[in-house]
Every structure is written in C-alpha cells, then in structure tokens.
Write a protein that holds these residues in place. Sequence first.
Motif, mmCIF file in Angstrom:
data_model
loop_
_atom_site.group_PDB
_atom_site.id
_atom_site.type_symbol
_atom_site.label_atom_id
_atom_site.label_comp_id
_atom_site.label_asym_id
_atom_site.label_seq_id
_atom_site.Cartn_x
_atom_site.Cartn_y
_atom_site.Cartn_z
ATOM 1 N N ILE A 88 0.871 -1.177 0.000
ATOM 2 C CA ILE A 88 0.000 0.000 0.000
ATOM 3 C C ILE A 88 0.908 1.227 0.000
ATOM 4 N N PRO A 123 -6.176 -0.699 4.319
ATOM 5 C CA PRO A 123 -6.387 -1.697 3.261
ATOM 6 C C PRO A 123 -7.850 -2.082 3.048
ATOM 7 N N THR A 149 -2.548 -0.252 -4.280
ATOM 8 C CA THR A 149 -1.746 -1.452 -4.101
ATOM 9 C C THR A 149 -2.114 -2.434 -5.210
ATOM 10 N N THR A 151 -3.433 -6.389 -5.378
ATOM 11 C CA THR A 151 -3.894 -7.502 -4.546
ATOM 12 C C THR A 151 -3.048 -8.743 -4.835
#
Length: 192
Positions: A88, A123, A149, A151
């Motif tokens: 992140i 998140p 971010t 995954t």
Amino acid sequence: MELAKYYPEEQFFHKTGAEWTPMTGPCLNEKIGISGQLPLKPVWNNLIVELRSSTYRYALEELTKLNLENHFLQFNFSRYNSGQRGTIHTDPPFASLVQIFYFNEEWNRDWGGCLRILKDENPQSVFRDILPLLGSSIIILPSENSWHTVTPVIPEVNRTRLTFVLIFFQQSAEAVLYDIFKQQKLLFYKLD
C-alpha cells in the motif's frame, strides 16, 4: 496483440525486495542509465517512441490539465507471479503522472493481481479494483492521498500479471533516481 506476445522475457527481471514483491524488469529512463542495446523487440521500441512524442504528451496534458513540459520520462516493466503482491503506497511526490498499461489477454478477478485504488491508507477502504487486462490502462496523479496497491496473485494461479508503467518525473527527481539506480543495481537503460 504483438506487445503482449513480445513482452520482455523473465530473464530480464529480478527481485528487489521480499519474496512476495513483484519481479522488476528493465527501466528505460531519459536521464540516467547505462548505454547499450535495449532488450526489447521492435514493436516495444515503436511504442516507446510514440509515448515519448509531443503528441502523446500533449494529449495527456489535455486530459489531466497538467503541464508536463519540464519533465522527463521513465518506463518500467513489472511481473507479478503467483503469490506476489504490492504494498500500500502513494507514488513519490516528484512523479507528476503515472500511467499503467496492462498486457494480460485474460484475467479473472478471483486470481487477485488487481490494481486496488484505496480511499486512504487503510487496506479495507477499497474504492475500486481494476483487472490487468490487455488494452486497458489507468492514469494516477500522485498525491499524498492517491493510495493504491496490487492484490495478491493467488498461489493456485499459473499466470503472471504483466504491466508496463510510464512515469513523468519532475527534473528534481534525477538525483534521487540515480541513487536508486546505484543502490539496487536496477537495469536502467538510458533512452536516446
């Protein structure tokens, strides 16, 4: 599409972090790097010429309302293999525009590997997930609030997430990037 077919081979990629981080490939930069033959097929060189053109820069300026005149470009390749994910983060403040191009002809949301746009650094604050599908791209205007971010690509998937990233850097970024180049021994190639 020819670009996907001739995406740089895995031997040009290496780890720069933990096992779960993506494989980093050749970086092509207008200011720093080694001289020499770029490990790319002509179709990729043609794309880079097009993306470096004043016509493309002007189109991005019109779209984003940014002035990109006093910026230099860098292009990065990344591969996310099974089990790999992003961190992140927001992009650095000396990057004014980031455009990510995707080169997977097929991708299922259940496989992970999506670009996740977040509302903040939490998140769980998901705004949107974007599949890494061929023919699509996304533009990020870096700011202190542009959290995102990738995954995790689930271990059961025998696929690699392929990306090509264009970054417009402010002139002040040259020294910082040079330090990164020296410390990590990344494959930086200087564009003519």
